[in-house]
Motif scaffolding. Sequence first.
Motif, PDB file in Angstrom:
ATOM      1  N   ILE A 244       0.811  -1.217   0.000  1.00  0.00           N
ATOM      2  CA  ILE A 244       0.000   0.000   0.000  1.00  0.00           C
ATOM      3  C   ILE A 244       0.849   1.274   0.000  1.00  0.00           C
ATOM      4  CG2 ILE A 244      -0.258  -0.072   2.520  1.00  0.00           C
ATOM      5  CD1 ILE A 244      -3.139   0.888   0.242  1.00  0.00           C
ATOM      6  N   VAL A 245       2.013   1.233   0.653  1.00  0.00           N
ATOM      7  CA  VAL A 245       2.876   2.422   0.682  1.00  0.00           C
ATOM      8  C   VAL A 245       3.343   2.747  -0.728  1.00  0.00           C
ATOM      9  CG1 VAL A 245       4.991   3.418   1.603  1.00  0.00           C
ATOM     10  CG2 VAL A 245       3.634   1.876   3.018  1.00  0.00           C
ATOM     11  N   GLN A 246       3.758   1.718  -1.466  1.00  0.00           N
ATOM     12  CA  GLN A 246       4.189   1.934  -2.836  1.00  0.00           C
ATOM     13  C   GLN A 246       3.011   2.409  -3.702  1.00  0.00           C
ATOM     14  OE1 GLN A 246       7.423   1.822  -3.816  1.00  0.00           O
ATOM     15  NE2 GLN A 246       6.667   2.710  -5.731  1.00  0.00           N
ATOM     16  N   ASP A 247       1.816   1.862  -3.439  1.00  0.00           N
ATOM     17  CA  ASP A 247       0.629   2.316  -4.193  1.00  0.00           C
ATOM     18  C   ASP A 247       0.435   3.808  -4.001  1.00  0.00           C
ATOM     19  OD1 ASP A 247       0.255  -0.248  -4.943  1.00  0.00           O
ATOM     20  OD2 ASP A 247      -1.433  -0.665  -3.595  1.00  0.00           O
ATOM     21  N   LEU A 248       0.568   4.261  -2.740  1.00  0.00           N
ATOM     22  CA  LEU A 248       0.391   5.684  -2.433  1.00  0.00           C
ATOM     23  C   LEU A 248       1.423   6.518  -3.181  1.00  0.00           C
ATOM     24  CD1 LEU A 248      -0.917   7.976  -0.818  1.00  0.00           C
ATOM     25  CD2 LEU A 248       0.634   7.450   1.069  1.00  0.00           C
ATOM     26  N   ILE A 249       2.690   6.077  -3.158  1.00  0.00           N
ATOM     27  CA  ILE A 249       3.754   6.815  -3.851  1.00  0.00           C
ATOM     28  C   ILE A 249       3.453   6.874  -5.344  1.00  0.00           C
ATOM     29  CG2 ILE A 249       6.216   6.791  -4.457  1.00  0.00           C
ATOM     30  CD1 ILE A 249       6.741   5.579  -1.673  1.00  0.00           C
ATOM     31  N   ASP A 250       3.013   5.748  -5.907  1.00  0.00           N
ATOM     32  CA  ASP A 250       2.713   5.716  -7.341  1.00  0.00           C
ATOM     33  C   ASP A 250       1.581   6.681  -7.688  1.00  0.00           C
ATOM     34  OD1 ASP A 250       4.670   3.881  -7.643  1.00  0.00           O
ATOM     35  OD2 ASP A 250       3.348   2.132  -7.804  1.00  0.00           O
ATOM     36  N   GLU A 251       0.523   6.683  -6.847  1.00  0.00           N
ATOM     37  CA  GLU A 251      -0.623   7.558  -7.116  1.00  0.00           C
ATOM     38  C   GLU A 251      -0.204   9.030  -7.046  1.00  0.00           C
ATOM     39  OE1 GLU A 251      -3.659   7.002  -8.198  1.00  0.00           O
ATOM     40  OE2 GLU A 251      -3.139   4.878  -8.350  1.00  0.00           O
ATOM     41  N   LEU A 252       0.569   9.368  -6.015  1.00  0.00           N
ATOM     42  CA  LEU A 252       1.031  10.761  -5.869  1.00  0.00           C
ATOM     43  C   LEU A 252       1.921  11.147  -7.037  1.00  0.00           C
ATOM     44  CD1 LEU A 252       1.868  10.778  -2.059  1.00  0.00           C
ATOM     45  CD2 LEU A 252       0.039  12.075  -3.171  1.00  0.00           C
ATOM     46  N   GLY A 253       2.728  10.193  -7.492  1.00  0.00           N
ATOM     47  CA  GLY A 253       3.654  10.453  -8.583  1.00  0.00           C
ATOM     48  C   GLY A 253       2.945  10.722  -9.904  1.00  0.00           C
ATOM     49  N   ARG A 254       1.667  10.355 -10.003  1.00  0.00           N
ATOM     50  CA  ARG A 254       0.920  10.619 -11.237  1.00  0.00           C
ATOM     51  C   ARG A 254       0.404  12.050 -11.299  1.00  0.00           C
ATOM     52  NH1 ARG A 254      -3.297   5.863 -11.316  1.00  0.00           N
ATOM     53  NH2 ARG A 254      -4.264   7.216 -12.861  1.00  0.00           N
ATOM     54  N   LEU A 255       0.476  12.764 -10.182  1.00  0.00           N
ATOM     55  CA  LEU A 255       0.006  14.158 -10.165  1.00  0.00           C
ATOM     56  C   LEU A 255       0.986  15.050 -10.922  1.00  0.00           C
ATOM     57  CD1 LEU A 255      -1.032  14.350  -6.406  1.00  0.00           C
ATOM     58  CD2 LEU A 255      -2.523  14.011  -8.375  1.00  0.00           C
ATOM     59  N   PRO A 256       0.464  16.137 -11.523  1.00  0.00           N
ATOM     60  CA  PRO A 256       1.368  16.990 -12.299  1.00  0.00           C
ATOM     61  C   PRO A 256       2.401  17.674 -11.406  1.00  0.00           C
ATOM     62  CG  PRO A 256      -0.796  18.001 -12.098  1.00  0.00           C
ATOM     63  CD  PRO A 256      -0.924  16.614 -11.551  1.00  0.00           C
ATOM     64  N   GLY A 257       3.618  17.749 -11.870  1.00  0.00           N
ATOM     65  CA  GLY A 257       4.662  18.474 -11.155  1.00  0.00           C
ATOM     66  C   GLY A 257       5.265  17.701 -10.006  1.00  0.00           C
ATOM     67  N   ILE A 258       4.859  16.443  -9.833  1.00  0.00           N
ATOM     68  CA  ILE A 258       5.407  15.661  -8.720  1.00  0.00           C
ATOM     69  C   ILE A 258       6.197  14.480  -9.258  1.00  0.00           C
ATOM     70  CG2 ILE A 258       4.851  14.278  -6.687  1.00  0.00           C
ATOM     71  CD1 ILE A 258       2.612  16.156  -6.114  1.00  0.00           C
ATOM     72  N   GLY A 259       7.468  14.475  -9.007  1.00  0.00           N
ATOM     73  CA  GLY A 259       8.340  13.386  -9.455  1.00  0.00           C
ATOM     74  C   GLY A 259       8.419  12.314  -8.386  1.00  0.00           C
ATOM     75  N   PRO A 260       9.159  11.233  -8.660  1.00  0.00           N
ATOM     76  CA  PRO A 260       9.236  10.111  -7.716  1.00  0.00           C
ATOM     77  C   PRO A 260       9.746  10.512  -6.317  1.00  0.00           C
ATOM     78  CG  PRO A 260      10.646   9.753  -9.651  1.00  0.00           C
ATOM     79  CD  PRO A 260       9.902  11.007  -9.889  1.00  0.00           C
ATOM     80  N   LYS A 261      10.731  11.415  -6.282  1.00  0.00           N
ATOM     81  CA  LYS A 261      11.287  11.817  -4.978  1.00  0.00           C
ATOM     82  C   LYS A 261      10.275  12.605  -4.159  1.00  0.00           C
ATOM     83  CE  LYS A 261      15.921  10.797  -5.255  1.00  0.00           C
ATOM     84  NZ  LYS A 261      16.737  11.290  -6.370  1.00  0.00           N
ATOM     85  N   SER A 262       9.597  13.570  -4.814  1.00  0.00           N
ATOM     86  CA  SER A 262       8.589  14.351  -4.095  1.00  0.00           C
ATOM     87  C   SER A 262       7.455  13.453  -3.637  1.00  0.00           C
ATOM     88  CB  SER A 262       8.014  15.449  -4.999  1.00  0.00           C
ATOM     89  OG  SER A 262       9.028  16.242  -5.506  1.00  0.00           O
ATOM     90  N   ALA A 263       7.060  12.505  -4.496  1.00  0.00           N
ATOM     91  CA  ALA A 263       5.965  11.596  -4.149  1.00  0.00           C
ATOM     92  C   ALA A 263       6.313  10.820  -2.888  1.00  0.00           C
ATOM     93  CB  ALA A 263       5.704  10.639  -5.308  1.00  0.00           C
TER      94      ALA A 263
END
Lengths: 383, 199
Positions: free
Chosen positions: B5-24
Amino acid sequence: MHVARLSLVDFRSYPAVDLDLARGVSAFVGPNGQGKTNLVEAVDYLATGSSHRVAGDQPLVRVGAERAVLRAVVRREDREILAELEINPGRSNRARLNRTALPRSRDLLGVLRTVVFSPEDLALVKGDPGERRRFLDDLLVARQPRFAGVRADYERILKQRTTLLKTAAGRSGGPRRVGAADLSTLDVWDAHLATAGSELLSARLQLAAELAPHVQRHYADLAQSVPKAAGGNDVELDYRASVPGTDAAATREVLAEAMLAELERRRSEELDRGVTLVGPHRDDVVLAIGAMPARGYASHGESWSLALALRLAAFELLREEGDDPVLVLDDVFAELDDLRRGRLAMLVAKTEQVLVTAAVAADVPEDLVEHRFDVRAGEVSRV
Amino acid sequence: MYEGIVQDLIDELGRLPGIGPKSAQRIAFHLLNADAVDVRRLAGVLVEVKAKVHFCAICGNVAEEEQCRICRDPRRDTTAICVVEEPKDVVAIERTREFRGRYHVLGGAISPIEGIGPDELRVKELMQRLANGDITEVILATDPNLEGEATATYLTRMLKPLNVRVTRLASGLPVGGDLEYADEITLGRAFEGRRSVDD
């Protein structure tokens, strides 16, 4: 101008390298595959924002690293400028000038100017029209950095318009449909293509006209000791536009009108093929020796002389505007016969800074070299 | 990779505009450490915004009711329409308090590469609004980039036969800036759009 210091981080084969450079001729000597060309490529990349060896940026970054950093202290007359560029493949590069971030990396263009001679130059004569268009455009940008923007805009508009033609022609799947909306937006892209295209075309026509006498003179000079070709040794450089009725004297408005008219005339053909057929991206510079087209007819030696004459002419145009550009001779001496070597050596002797690469020291006329560096397994050492 | 689930959250956040993997990743761990109440409130707003907010039936701006606040306001000038690409452009222009008319949000700009033509934008709706006759001026406030300019040119051609005044926002020098720092294109545009000062 000259490069007084060059530092690379994660560029090509170099994890990190720092070099102090000076005026005069510096030769980088070492066996193949040791990283000589990488050094001069870095200098050229700082000047032009692109590499003379590859189209994409990924190969420029050392395997395993995320980004590469190029730094150069450029000395112009008595001023020192620090130019820095971070190469981020897949994203936009970041540039700094004297430690101040620039809004766009292309704002760095013009700080450092280079002319590169390399074995790939043969493609200027023997290669596709795209090689010659790039030669003209690169020279335009070196003289007036503003054209980097014009060129980028033109390419973007072209891509938009061509995509529209393809979808209108039903190429991206589905049946063929050319709706009223498609056609009316096509008119809009035509107008924008003609505006940006005419600016590029007009600049290229003028540049070709300025270049021609220099190319003729240099070619005649290089060819004087060889037997004349069947039709003589006169070189012609003829800008062949895809828009009819264009010449160097035409104003941008006239060129834009001509381009719009031609776009309209060829519209149905464009819709059939899904390609933009009119505009500076379809043009060529036809080179001829003794009234025969150089491409396909010229011998290997003639082609080399012509390629060399083109670069020499470019160098001269840039020099006429004041500062000497940095001259880069990437592995060319080995390819040339004595006469051509001699001509190049004459130019070299008069230039503020020359960077030469060669596999063996014997390839470079010995009395020319003032500073020698050995390049071996990514280590650069002063000799 | 993190567990489930933690990785799912990071992946979902990473799909938002302007947010890269590190910010996610940073946002994900911020959420994991935050109070449950705060996270629940954020989740609530996310669900609510999707359920409640729609697009104004008249101008296409975001609205909580059938029509947006600006279209419902009787004090606004009904004779001028300002055409913009996105709802966020409305907010930007509203901040100036210079414009008292109404808006029309296109929902983007013409860009064949992204598959966006006039049919994908709210152009038809704009033409319908103009057919009602009240409107005397249309201000084209699309972005000053290639796609925005193309959209403005397209609309100018569509609006020409309708006999309304069509204007385009001026482009040029930023207020409070230095002339020497302006790039050539901006400065060139400012020259083209210069105006006489004696009237």
